[in-house]
Design a protein around this motif. Structure first.
Motif, PDB file in Angstrom:
ATOM      1  N   ALA A  37       0.836  -1.180   0.025  1.00 27.27           N
ATOM      2  CA  ALA A  37       0.029   0.057  -0.030  1.00 27.27           C
ATOM      3  C   ALA A  37       0.886   1.377   0.039  1.00 27.27           C
ATOM      4  O   ALA A  37       0.742   2.278  -0.621  1.00 27.27           O
ATOM      5  CB  ALA A  37      -0.970  -0.068   1.198  1.00 27.27           C
ATOM      6  N   ILE A  38       1.756   1.254   0.864  1.00 24.57           N
ATOM      7  CA  ILE A  38       2.889   2.220   1.033  1.00 24.57           C
ATOM      8  C   ILE A  38       3.738   2.499  -0.488  1.00 24.57           C
ATOM      9  O   ILE A  38       3.768   3.667  -1.160  1.00 24.57           O
ATOM     10  CB  ILE A  38       3.665   2.270   2.119  1.00 24.57           C
ATOM     11  CG1 ILE A  38       3.139   2.178   3.234  1.00 24.57           C
ATOM     12  CG2 ILE A  38       4.948   3.285   1.904  1.00 24.57           C
ATOM     13  CD1 ILE A  38       3.740   2.054   4.429  1.00 24.57           C
ATOM     14  N   GLN A  44      -3.143  -1.609  -5.475  1.00 24.78           N
ATOM     15  CA  GLN A  44      -2.102  -2.412  -5.907  1.00 24.78           C
ATOM     16  C   GLN A  44      -1.989  -3.445  -4.741  1.00 24.78           C
ATOM     17  O   GLN A  44      -1.932  -4.744  -4.982  1.00 24.78           O
ATOM     18  CB  GLN A  44      -0.744  -1.906  -6.134  1.00 24.78           C
ATOM     19  CG  GLN A  44       0.274  -2.989  -6.644  1.00 24.78           C
ATOM     20  CD  GLN A  44       1.727  -2.402  -6.687  1.00 24.78           C
ATOM     21  OE1 GLN A  44       1.669  -1.179  -6.442  1.00 24.78           O
ATOM     22  NE2 GLN A  44       2.476  -3.052  -7.210  1.00 24.78           N
ATOM     23  N   ALA A  45      -2.229  -3.142  -3.536  1.00 23.26           N
ATOM     24  CA  ALA A  45      -2.036  -3.913  -2.355  1.00 23.26           C
ATOM     25  C   ALA A  45      -3.274  -4.962  -2.450  1.00 23.26           C
ATOM     26  O   ALA A  45      -3.116  -6.173  -2.358  1.00 23.26           O
ATOM     27  CB  ALA A  45      -1.918  -3.175  -1.087  1.00 23.26           C
ATOM     28  N   GLY A  50      -5.812 -10.402  -3.784  1.00 25.00           N
ATOM     29  CA  GLY A  50      -6.511 -11.275  -4.556  1.00 25.00           C
ATOM     30  C   GLY A  50      -5.651 -12.367  -5.515  1.00 25.00           C
ATOM     31  O   GLY A  50      -6.159 -13.498  -5.524  1.00 25.00           O
ATOM     32  N   LEU A  51      -4.676 -11.847  -6.091  1.00 28.05           N
ATOM     33  CA  LEU A  51      -4.213 -12.769  -6.970  1.00 28.05           C
ATOM     34  C   LEU A  51      -3.360 -14.109  -6.099  1.00 28.05           C
ATOM     35  O   LEU A  51      -3.512 -15.134  -6.636  1.00 28.05           O
ATOM     36  CB  LEU A  51      -2.710 -11.935  -7.801  1.00 28.05           C
ATOM     37  CG  LEU A  51      -3.459 -10.781  -8.825  1.00 28.05           C
ATOM     38  CD1 LEU A  51      -2.208 -10.202  -9.246  1.00 28.05           C
ATOM     39  CD2 LEU A  51      -3.999 -11.584 -10.062  1.00 28.05           C
ATOM     40  N   VAL A  52      -2.869 -13.465  -4.987  1.00 26.65           N
ATOM     41  CA  VAL A  52      -2.218 -14.760  -4.250  1.00 26.65           C
ATOM     42  C   VAL A  52      -3.021 -15.630  -3.682  1.00 26.65           C
ATOM     43  O   VAL A  52      -2.859 -16.735  -3.906  1.00 26.65           O
ATOM     44  CB  VAL A  52      -1.353 -14.119  -2.977  1.00 26.65           C
ATOM     45  CG1 VAL A  52      -0.867 -15.003  -2.197  1.00 26.65           C
ATOM     46  CG2 VAL A  52      -0.054 -13.057  -3.450  1.00 26.65           C
ATOM     47  N   LEU A  53      -4.178 -15.191  -3.313  1.00 30.42           N
ATOM     48  CA  LEU A  53      -5.259 -16.015  -2.634  1.00 30.42           C
ATOM     49  C   LEU A  53      -5.785 -16.980  -3.791  1.00 30.42           C
ATOM     50  O   LEU A  53      -5.863 -18.157  -3.638  1.00 30.42           O
ATOM     51  CB  LEU A  53      -6.379 -15.423  -2.101  1.00 30.42           C
ATOM     52  CG  LEU A  53      -6.096 -14.590  -0.656  1.00 30.42           C
ATOM     53  CD1 LEU A  53      -7.163 -13.712  -0.256  1.00 30.42           C
ATOM     54  CD2 LEU A  53      -5.592 -15.403   0.432  1.00 30.42           C
ATOM     55  N   TRP A  54      -5.959 -16.436  -4.901  1.00 26.62           N
ATOM     56  CA  TRP A  54      -6.492 -17.296  -6.092  1.00 26.62           C
ATOM     57  C   TRP A  54      -5.219 -18.340  -6.474  1.00 26.62           C
ATOM     58  O   TRP A  54      -5.817 -19.482  -6.817  1.00 26.62           O
ATOM     59  CB  TRP A  54      -6.805 -16.332  -7.062  1.00 26.62           C
ATOM     60  CG  TRP A  54      -7.300 -17.066  -8.457  1.00 26.62           C
ATOM     61  CD1 TRP A  54      -6.522 -17.398  -9.683  1.00 26.62           C
ATOM     62  CD2 TRP A  54      -8.603 -17.755  -8.715  1.00 26.62           C
ATOM     63  NE1 TRP A  54      -7.274 -18.200 -10.554  1.00 26.62           N
ATOM     64  CE2 TRP A  54      -8.570 -18.271 -10.020  1.00 26.62           C
ATOM     65  CE3 TRP A  54      -9.668 -17.726  -7.881  1.00 26.62           C
ATOM     66  CZ2 TRP A  54      -9.613 -19.016 -10.515  1.00 26.62           C
ATOM     67  CZ3 TRP A  54     -10.755 -18.384  -8.578  1.00 26.62           C
ATOM     68  CH2 TRP A  54     -10.890 -19.143  -9.646  1.00 26.62           C
ATOM     69  N   ARG A 296       6.793 -11.088  -2.176  1.00 28.85           N
ATOM     70  CA  ARG A 296       6.685 -10.295  -3.529  1.00 28.85           C
ATOM     71  C   ARG A 296       6.828  -8.919  -3.161  1.00 28.85           C
ATOM     72  O   ARG A 296       7.514  -8.163  -4.132  1.00 28.85           O
ATOM     73  CB  ARG A 296       5.190 -10.638  -4.170  1.00 28.85           C
ATOM     74  CG  ARG A 296       5.214 -11.888  -4.645  1.00 28.85           C
ATOM     75  CD  ARG A 296       3.541 -12.063  -5.330  1.00 28.85           C
ATOM     76  NE  ARG A 296       3.349 -13.267  -5.976  1.00 28.85           N
ATOM     77  CZ  ARG A 296       2.434 -13.678  -6.487  1.00 28.85           C
ATOM     78  NH1 ARG A 296       1.312 -12.973  -6.657  1.00 28.85           N
ATOM     79  NH2 ARG A 296       2.218 -14.720  -7.115  1.00 28.85           N
ATOM     80  N   PHE A 297       6.351  -8.385  -1.912  1.00 25.53           N
ATOM     81  CA  PHE A 297       6.664  -6.805  -1.770  1.00 25.53           C
ATOM     82  C   PHE A 297       8.224  -6.670  -1.534  1.00 25.53           C
ATOM     83  O   PHE A 297       9.081  -5.787  -1.911  1.00 25.53           O
ATOM     84  CB  PHE A 297       6.024  -6.530  -0.402  1.00 25.53           C
ATOM     85  CG  PHE A 297       6.433  -5.306   0.227  1.00 25.53           C
ATOM     86  CD1 PHE A 297       6.361  -4.373  -0.505  1.00 25.53           C
ATOM     87  CD2 PHE A 297       7.258  -5.488   1.390  1.00 25.53           C
ATOM     88  CE1 PHE A 297       7.119  -3.115   0.231  1.00 25.53           C
ATOM     89  CE2 PHE A 297       7.980  -4.354   2.030  1.00 25.53           C
ATOM     90  CZ  PHE A 297       7.781  -3.073   1.324  1.00 25.53           C
TER      91      PHE A 297
END
Length: 432
Positions: A37-38, A44-45, A50-54, A296-297
């Motif tokens: 988020a920062i 984007q956060a 959502g992408l990771v959970l999916w 990923r961050f």
């Protein structure tokens, strides 16, 4: 704020949250989300979450985790592990320290069909500790041997941590399972040797009452059937007959049939097994998802690249760096659980070991042995606290007895560092 500085601050904040008692899964996911988020904004956060959970929720390989957990839970709740311990106990009853060694062997056998150290320590704690104390073993040695031997369940395949490592690192889970066999057998022998060396804490010969032939035959049938399940699962993976995910389904089916034929598969057993499976799988999935978001961050902040450059850059022998890394894991094991420790460090450690020339399969076994050590060392020592609840023996007393077993596990770590073939030889034969 510079991205690299932001990565360091977020990582430090995550560790502080863990110190403060925040569950590791929430700490990982929260730190990664705040960092994203920062760095790139709230949108984007949320997109990354959502992408990771999916991605992880639809990953076919991850299906193996709840299935292997279910297999272990059915064996645990149906009481099938009792047969393994009873047969081992009676086979070694004339050997000095035979009851303790039978506990180690039973834990290894139980691990070969469950992959869960928690299930192993809870089961063997209720079965073996009272029997060992009754036969003259010191309470300290009895509990320490059970807590330590139960860690074999996450090294000898199938192994839940190795599945998680394989999913995260995109390493062959089949190769990881096969790689764990030789180190698992070596550590089993090391633990048995530790027991034999502590002669003052157990009687010369532990008298075990004889069983009726019919009862002993029934136990042998149960043990041989469970052994057959382990051989089918691991042998099928080694031979390429089925994938680890397919093997987990085959294993569950075989255990269900075994429990049903022995009339131990009741509705209560099934309910308890499913409940524990859902609870454990959800906790693991949260840690995995949180770890992926954070990793990923960290890649976006170039922190991973910077750490690899600092560690792998100096002209220092790789073995020295890997020995130094052991100290880092001993520290991390004192402040967080094993899955959190694994997922947190993978983004940094895996690139380092690859840069130093170590195989990713070897890295998985190396990290798993370090996780074993973390499970029996203070102040977290998950196995010790589970055993405390199962037996009523204070954790402090159990901790005083585990150090010889910790030394044995550290000897295996040193052997792996200087002789990587211990872990890579068998998977290489599978690939050929």
């Amino acid at each position: 704020m510079e991205p690299l500085t932001l990565g360091i601050v977020v990582l430090a904040g995550m560790l502080l949250a863990v110190f403060a008692g925040v569950p590791v899964g929430y700490a990982l996911l929260g730190a990664g989300t705040i960092g994203y988020a920062i760095l790139g904004g709230v949108s984007q956060a949320l997109t990354q979450i959502g992408l990771v959970l999916w991605d992880n929720g639809t990953n076919f390989l991850f299906i193996a985790v709840p299935l292997f957990i279910l297999m272990g839970q059915i064996i645990f709740h149906a009481g099938l592990a009792d047969d393994i311990f009873s047969v081992a106990q009676r086979s070694l009853r004339r050997l000095p320290g035979g009851l303790g060694i039978s506990t180690v062997l039973a834990s290894a056998g139980f691990g070969a069909v469950t992959g869960s150290s928690v299930a192993a320590v809870a089961t063997m704690g209720n079965i073996a500790v009272p029997e060992m104390v009754k036969r003259g073993y010191s309470e300290k040695l009895a509990t320490a041997s059970v807590a330590s031997a139960a860690t074999l369940a996450i090294l000898i395949p199938p192994s839940i941590p190795l599945v998680i490592y394989g999913v995260w690192s995109e390493t062959s889970i089949g190769a990881l399972f096969i790689a764990g066999i030789v180190p698992g057998l070596i550590l089993t022998l090391f633990f048995a040797a530790v027991l034999l060396l502590q002669r003052r804490q157990y009687p010369a010969i532990s008298k075990t009452p004889a069983l009726q032939p019919r009862r002993l035959s029934a136990m042998l049938v149960g043990v041989l059937t469970i052994a057959a399940v382990a051989v089918i699962v691991i042998g099928g993976i080694y031979a390429g007959i089925f994938t680890p995910t397919e093997a987990s389904g085959v294993g569950v089916l075989a255990v269900v049939i075994l429990a049903a034929l022995s009339r131990r598969l009741t509705l209560a057993v099934l309910k308890a097994s499913l409940r524990e499976t859902v609870s454990t799988s959800a906790a693991i999935f949260l840690i995995l998802a949180g770890g992926v978001v954070l990793s990923r961050f960290l890649v976006q902040t170039r922190l991973t690249e910077a750490v690899v450059g600092v560690v792998a850059g100096p002209d220092v022998p790789p073995q020295v760096l890997m020995l130094a890394l052991v100290l880092v894991y001993l520290f991390l094991g004192a402040i967080m659980d094993t899955f959190g420790m694994l997922i947190l460090t993978l983004p940094l450690v895996l690139p380092i070991t690859v840069a130093l020339g170590y195989d990713p399969v070897w890295t998985g076994i190396y990290l798993t042995v370090l996780m074993e050590i973390a499970m029996i060392t203070p102040p977290i020592g998950l196995n010790v606290f589970i055993l405390e609840r199962a037996t009523g023996v204070p954790a402090q007393r159990i901790f005083t007895g585990v150090w010889p077993f910790v030394v044995a596990a550290l000897l295996l770590v040193v052997a792996l560092i200087f002789f990587p073939q211990i872990a890579t030889w068998l998977p290489d034969t599978m690939r050929r």
